[in-house]
Structure formats: C-alpha cells, structure tokens
Design an enzyme around this catalytic site. Structure first.
Site, PDB file in Angstrom:
ATOM      1  N   ARG A  16      43.015  75.311  29.896  1.00 31.20           N
ATOM      2  CA  ARG A  16      43.087  75.968  28.582  1.00 31.20           C
ATOM      3  C   ARG A  16      41.692  76.186  27.994  1.00 31.20           C
ATOM      4  O   ARG A  16      41.442  77.177  27.311  1.00 31.20           O
ATOM      5  CB  ARG A  16      43.970  75.135  27.644  1.00 31.20           C
ATOM      6  CG  ARG A  16      45.433  75.234  28.091  1.00 31.20           C
ATOM      7  CD  ARG A  16      46.338  74.350  27.318  1.00 31.20           C
ATOM      8  NE  ARG A  16      46.273  74.573  25.897  1.00 31.20           N
ATOM      9  CZ  ARG A  16      46.544  73.629  24.977  1.00 31.20           C
ATOM     10  NH1 ARG A  16      46.881  72.410  25.368  1.00 31.20           N
ATOM     11  NH2 ARG A  16      46.468  73.902  23.711  1.00 31.20           N
ATOM     12  N   HIS A  43      44.678  69.707  14.035  1.00 30.94           N
ATOM     13  CA  HIS A  43      45.004  69.135  15.353  1.00 30.94           C
ATOM     14  C   HIS A  43      43.788  69.008  16.258  1.00 30.94           C
ATOM     15  O   HIS A  43      43.928  68.974  17.487  1.00 30.94           O
ATOM     16  CB  HIS A  43      46.113  69.956  16.023  1.00 30.94           C
ATOM     17  CG  HIS A  43      47.449  69.826  15.340  1.00 30.94           C
ATOM     18  ND1 HIS A  43      48.483  70.718  15.484  1.00 30.94           N
ATOM     19  CD2 HIS A  43      47.915  68.860  14.480  1.00 30.94           C
ATOM     20  CE1 HIS A  43      49.533  70.317  14.768  1.00 30.94           C
ATOM     21  NE2 HIS A  43      49.203  69.202  14.139  1.00 30.94           N
ATOM     22  N   CYS A  66      35.207  53.268  23.901  1.00 29.71           N
ATOM     23  CA  CYS A  66      34.145  52.955  22.933  1.00 29.71           C
ATOM     24  C   CYS A  66      33.972  54.065  21.894  1.00 29.71           C
ATOM     25  O   CYS A  66      33.104  54.001  21.044  1.00 29.71           O
ATOM     26  CB  CYS A  66      32.819  52.687  23.650  1.00 29.71           C
ATOM     27  SG  CYS A  66      32.060  54.148  24.364  1.00 29.71           S
TER      28      CYS A  66
HETATM   29  C1  BJW Z   1      53.145  85.444  16.421  1.00 29.10           C
HETATM   30  C2  BJW Z   1      52.520  86.291  17.341  1.00 29.10           C
HETATM   31  C3  BJW Z   1      51.724  87.322  16.815  1.00 29.10           C
HETATM   32  C4  BJW Z   1      53.608  84.796  18.463  1.00 29.10           C
HETATM   33  N1  BJW Z   1      51.605  87.450  15.478  1.00 29.10           N
HETATM   34  N2  BJW Z   1      53.031  85.601  15.116  1.00 29.10           N
HETATM   35  C5  BJW Z   1      58.251  64.311  10.205  1.00 29.10           C
HETATM   36  C6  BJW Z   1      57.081  63.851   9.634  1.00 29.10           C
HETATM   37  C7  BJW Z   1      55.999  63.443  10.411  1.00 29.10           C
HETATM   38  C8  BJW Z   1      56.075  63.484  11.786  1.00 29.10           C
HETATM   39  C9  BJW Z   1      57.241  63.923  12.381  1.00 29.10           C
HETATM   40  C10 BJW Z   1      58.304  64.336  11.596  1.00 29.10           C
HETATM   41  N3  BJW Z   1      59.315  64.708  12.429  1.00 29.10           N
HETATM   42  C11 BJW Z   1      58.879  64.540  13.705  1.00 29.10           C
HETATM   43  C12 BJW Z   1      57.619  64.047  13.716  1.00 29.10           C
HETATM   44  C13 BJW Z   1      56.841  63.717  14.941  1.00 29.10           C
HETATM   45  C14 BJW Z   1      56.049  64.853  15.522  1.00 29.10           C
HETATM   46  C15 BJW Z   1      56.748  66.196  15.325  1.00 29.10           C
HETATM   47  O1  BJW Z   1      56.457  66.955  14.441  1.00 29.10           O
HETATM   48  N4  BJW Z   1      57.695  66.513  16.198  1.00 29.10           N
HETATM   49  C16 BJW Z   1      58.476  67.769  16.071  1.00 29.10           C
HETATM   50  C17 BJW Z   1      58.149  68.712  17.224  1.00 29.10           C
HETATM   51  C18 BJW Z   1      59.932  67.381  16.037  1.00 29.10           C
HETATM   52  N5  BJW Z   1      54.722  64.874  14.934  1.00 29.10           N
HETATM   53  C19 BJW Z   1      53.723  64.116  15.402  1.00 29.10           C
HETATM   54  O2  BJW Z   1      53.883  63.348  16.343  1.00 29.10           O
HETATM   55  C20 BJW Z   1      52.381  64.249  14.690  1.00 29.10           C
HETATM   56  N6  BJW Z   1      51.853  62.983  14.333  1.00 29.10           N
HETATM   57  C21 BJW Z   1      52.472  62.126  13.531  1.00 29.10           C
HETATM   58  O3  BJW Z   1      53.543  62.366  13.058  1.00 29.10           O
HETATM   59  O4  BJW Z   1      51.731  61.011  13.242  1.00 29.10           O
HETATM   60  C22 BJW Z   1      52.302  60.028  12.366  1.00 29.10           C
HETATM   61  C23 BJW Z   1      52.717  58.866  13.176  1.00 29.10           C
HETATM   62  C24 BJW Z   1      51.785  58.225  13.964  1.00 29.10           C
HETATM   63  C25 BJW Z   1      52.164  57.120  14.691  1.00 29.10           C
HETATM   64  C26 BJW Z   1      53.474  56.704  14.672  1.00 29.10           C
HETATM   65  C27 BJW Z   1      54.396  57.365  13.893  1.00 29.10           C
HETATM   66  C28 BJW Z   1      54.004  58.453  13.140  1.00 29.10           C
HETATM   67  C29 BJW Z   1      51.340  64.873  15.610  1.00 29.10           C
HETATM   68  C30 BJW Z   1      51.670  66.273  15.992  1.00 29.10           C
HETATM   69  C31 BJW Z   1      50.618  66.788  16.975  1.00 29.10           C
HETATM   70  C32 BJW Z   1      50.952  68.149  17.528  1.00 29.10           C
HETATM   71  N7  BJW Z   1      50.072  68.451  18.604  1.00 29.10           N
HETATM   72  C33 BJW Z   1      50.144  69.732  19.273  1.00 29.10           C
HETATM   73  C34 BJW Z   1      49.216  69.684  20.515  1.00 29.10           C
HETATM   74  C35 BJW Z   1      47.746  69.785  20.074  1.00 29.10           C
HETATM   75  C36 BJW Z   1      46.801  69.781  21.189  1.00 29.10           C
HETATM   76  C37 BJW Z   1      47.005  70.950  22.126  1.00 29.10           C
HETATM   77  O5  BJW Z   1      46.864  72.113  21.730  1.00 29.10           O
HETATM   78  O6  BJW Z   1      47.297  70.688  23.274  1.00 29.10           O
HETATM   79  O7  BJW Z   1      49.751  70.772  18.380  1.00 29.10           O
HETATM   80  S1  BJW Z   1      51.811  70.178  19.688  1.00 29.10           S
HETATM   81  C38 BJW Z   1      51.598  71.915  19.397  1.00 29.10           C
HETATM   82  O8  BJW Z   1      52.472  72.345  18.306  1.00 29.10           O
HETATM   83  C39 BJW Z   1      50.161  72.070  18.885  1.00 29.10           C
HETATM   84  C40 BJW Z   1      50.347  73.064  17.765  1.00 29.10           C
HETATM   85  O9  BJW Z   1      49.249  72.998  16.869  1.00 29.10           O
HETATM   86  C41 BJW Z   1      51.665  72.658  17.176  1.00 29.10           C
HETATM   87  C42 BJW Z   1      52.319  73.722  16.346  1.00 29.10           C
HETATM   88  O10 BJW Z   1      52.638  74.831  17.112  1.00 29.10           O
HETATM   89  P1  BJW Z   1      52.458  76.287  16.480  1.00 29.10           P
HETATM   90  O11 BJW Z   1      51.042  76.550  16.215  1.00 29.10           O
HETATM   91  O12 BJW Z   1      53.409  76.477  15.367  1.00 29.10           O
HETATM   92  O13 BJW Z   1      52.847  77.204  17.747  1.00 29.10           O
HETATM   93  P2  BJW Z   1      54.298  77.652  18.266  1.00 29.10           P
HETATM   94  O14 BJW Z   1      54.113  78.053  19.687  1.00 29.10           O
HETATM   95  O15 BJW Z   1      55.331  76.656  17.979  1.00 29.10           O
HETATM   96  O16 BJW Z   1      54.654  78.941  17.398  1.00 29.10           O
HETATM   97  C43 BJW Z   1      53.974  80.167  17.544  1.00 29.10           C
HETATM   98  C44 BJW Z   1      54.552  81.141  16.540  1.00 29.10           C
HETATM   99  O17 BJW Z   1      53.790  82.329  16.588  1.00 29.10           O
HETATM  100  C45 BJW Z   1      56.013  81.544  16.844  1.00 29.10           C
HETATM  101  O18 BJW Z   1      56.755  81.418  15.638  1.00 29.10           O
HETATM  102  C46 BJW Z   1      55.903  83.010  17.273  1.00 29.10           C
HETATM  103  O19 BJW Z   1      57.016  83.777  16.858  1.00 29.10           O
HETATM  104  C47 BJW Z   1      54.651  83.448  16.557  1.00 29.10           C
HETATM  105  N8  BJW Z   1      53.891  84.563  17.163  1.00 29.10           N
HETATM  106  N9  BJW Z   1      52.872  85.912  18.613  1.00 29.10           N
HETATM  107  C48 BJW Z   1      52.307  86.611  14.667  1.00 29.10           C
HETATM  108  N10 BJW Z   1      51.073  88.206  17.642  1.00 29.10           N
HETATM  109 ZN    ZN Z   2      32.892  54.662  26.427  1.00 26.14          ZN
END
Ligand code: BJW
Ligand code: ZN
Length: 246
Positions: free
Chosen positions: A69, A117, A128
């Site tokens: 990526r 993120h 470390c």
């Molecule tokens: C277009 C287009 C065009 C296409 N024009 N539009 C409630 C509260 C808190 C947490 C949670 C909760 N419920 C569940 C959770 C846990 C979890 C979560 O959210 N899970 C759900 C999936 C159910 N969250 C977490 O784990 C987070 N941390 C956390 O909660 O910590 C607290 C904690 C800690 C310890 C113990 C307990 C709690 C962390 C979330 C981290 C997400 N990480 C990722 C990977 C990042 C690194 C990487 O890139 O590899 O982030 S996952 C992935 O999804 C990435 C993105 O930033 C994120 C969001 O995705 P995004 O950007 O919305 O993309 P898509 O693909 O989903 O959508 C694209 C859109 O574009 C679509 O709608 C298309 O239609 C559109 N589109 N072309 C306009 N041309």
């Molecule tokens: Zn180190």
C-alpha cells in the site's frame, strides 16, 4: 449541478468549515477503499491484517501488505477533491479531519489536518517506541528490526482495538463542534470513534453535508446528501463559493 438554496445560504454565511474524510476521497487517486464495491476487504478480512494480534501472528504478512500500500500511496497524486478542499482555505477557516493515512491532503496543500488513524509514512518499534520514517528503514517485504533494540517495527497507523491519537481526536472533535458546515466525504462512517466526528458537528449545530457515491449510515442524519464522486462534486461547490466571494 443545482444545489439546494438552504445549502447555498449556509455556504454564504459560513466561517468555519470541517471536512471529515475517508478512503473514498482517495479512490479517484487510485487508492482502494476498504468497504463497498471495490473495497480491499471484500477479499481480505480486516481482523486478519489490521490488528496488533494479526501483526504478532504474522508480522511479515502484515508488513508486506503495508509495503504494497505504501508503494501505491507513494505514486498517488491528490485528485480534484483534495485540491478543492485545499482551495477552500482561501475563503474559510478550514480543518480537515481525516481517517486516511495517505498524506494526500497534505500534498494538495491543506494546512490544518487532524489524522485520526495515523500515517503510513511513519513507523515505530513496538519495544522501545523509537520512530522511523519510511526513508530511515530499509523497506523490504519482511518486517524491519529496530536498530536500537532489535524489536519489530510496525507502521504508525491505528489498528482495531487500539486507541486513536488523543490530541488529534479531541482537536478534530472540537473543530467539528465549532464548525458552521461539516462535509462528510467518502466514508462509510461505520468505524468508531472516528464516526463520532459528524455527531460532534451536529451537537454544535453545524450543517451536515454528505458527499458519497452511495447512501451510508449517515445519510438519514445528514442535512443534505450529495451523491456522486468527491472529485466532481467538491470542485462544483467551490465554484459556487467563488461566485459569491469574488
Ligand atoms: C466515494 C468514492 C468517490 C468510494 N467519491 N465517495 C463504538 C465506539 C468505539 C469503538 C467501537 C465502537 N463499536 C465498535 C468499535 C470497535 C472498532 C470499530 O469501529 N469497529 C466497527 C468496524 C464495528 N473501533 C476500533 O477498534 C477503534 N479503536 C477503539 O475503539 O479504541 C478504543 C478501545 C481500545 C482498546 C480496547 C477497547 C476499546 C480503532 C479503529 C481503527 C480503524 N483502522 C482502520 C485501519 C487503519 C490503518 C490502515 O489503513 O490500514 O482505519 S480500519 C479502516 O476503516 C481504516 C479507515 O480509516 C476506516 C474507515 O474506513 P472509511 O475511510 O470510511 O472507508 P470505507 O472503505 O469504509 O468507505 C469508503 C466510502 O467511500 C464508501 O462509503 C464509498 O461509497 C465511498 N466512495 N468512492 C466519494 N469517488
Ligand atoms: Zn526498539
């Protein structure tokens, strides 16, 4: 393209604007989204790659995925959507709150950016916590080792189950709450706590405008939904701004 009158009025009186962006804004730059039609997670499960457990189970596999990526991101250029957002700064106090790790808002010239993120350019040792930018480590398809302690080096991105960077999140929330208009662009708005950002905007009585190619979790909540590509819609909104600002 015709915009509704209420939106144009909001645009005329707005001072502070927030853009909350997701993977969809970079789709037109050739970077795959996660979910949806061409999403990478139609092929791979998120928990198999985007979690600390996955990294510990198979560090080389996870590293190789990020390396792949990184190659794509390094070749990508900002598109008309990123550029339009950067140009909004000529007319408004703009904050960009992004879930993306790809640097394209910065390359386009946006100044006030909150990265919820992390950033794929940065890496750190899990042992470390020494930071390495991607130029400082040998980038191969196997996971690099820390030059200080030999620990595994991982990308500085936020995986499932991990905390978001607190300052970036709270500053992003504040910007949303104080904004006059909050554009939610190219995100499925299903990942929390990032997806609370539009809710903070609503709580502060901001006008919520969604830009997406299809309806999302947020559509019923938005004041105005514009369906189409970000790279086409955002420049058209900017044209409207230029009409009354010049
Ligand atoms: C277009 C287009 C065009 C296409 N024009 N539009 C409630 C509260 C808190 C947490 C949670 C909760 N419920 C569940 C959770 C846990 C979890 C979560 O959210 N899970 C759900 C999936 C159910 N969250 C977490 O784990 C987070 N941390 C956390 O909660 O910590 C607290 C904690 C800690 C310890 C113990 C307990 C709690 C962390 C979330 C981290 C997400 N990480 C990722 C990977 C990042 C690194 C990487 O890139 O590899 O982030 S996952 C992935 O999804 C990435 C993105 O930033 C994120 C969001 O995705 P995004 O950007 O919305 O993309 P898509 O693909 O989903 O959508 C694209 C859109 O574009 C679509 O709608 C298309 O239609 C559109 N589109 N072309 C306009 N041309
Ligand atoms: Zn180190």
């Amino acid at each position: 393209m015709e915009f509704k009158k209420e939106f144009l009025q909001k645009l005329q009186s707005a001072k502070k604007i927030v853009f909350f962006t997701g993977a969809g804004i970079s789709a037109e730059s050739g970077i795959s989204t996660f979910r949806g039609k061409d999403g990478i997670w139609n092929k791979m499960k998120p928990e198999e790659l985007a979690s600390f457990d996955a990294f510990m189970r198979n560090p080389d596999l996870v590293w190789e995925w990020y390396q792949h990526r990184r190659d794509i991101v390094n070749k990508a250029q900002p598109n008309a959507g990123h550029t339009a957002i950067a140009e909004f700064e000529k007319f408004f106090d703009v904050s960009v709150v992004t879930q993306n790790i790809d640097n394209l808002h910065r390359s386009a010239g946006s100044k006030k950016i909150f990265e919820l993120h992390g950033n794929i350019e940065r890496n750190f040792c899990i042992n470390c916590h020494t930071f390495y930018n991607s130029l400082e480590i040998e980038l191969s398809n196997t996971v690099p080792k820390c030059s200080k302690c030999g620990g595994l080096v991982r990308p500085d991105v936020v995986w499932f189950g991990e905390m978001l960077p607190q300052d970036e999140f709270s500053e992003g929330e504040k910007a949303a709450e104080w904004s006059d208009i909050c554009f939610v662009v190219g995100t499925s708005a299903v990942v929390y706590p990032a997806a609370y950002i539009p809710m903070s905007a609503k709580r502060g009585d901001s006008y919520l405008v969604e830009v997406n190619i299809e309806p999302t979790e947020l559509s019923s909540y938005a004041d105005y939904s514009l369906f189409g590509k970000a790279g086409e819609i955002l420049p058209k909104i900017l044209e409207e701004v230029k009409k009354f600002k010049s």
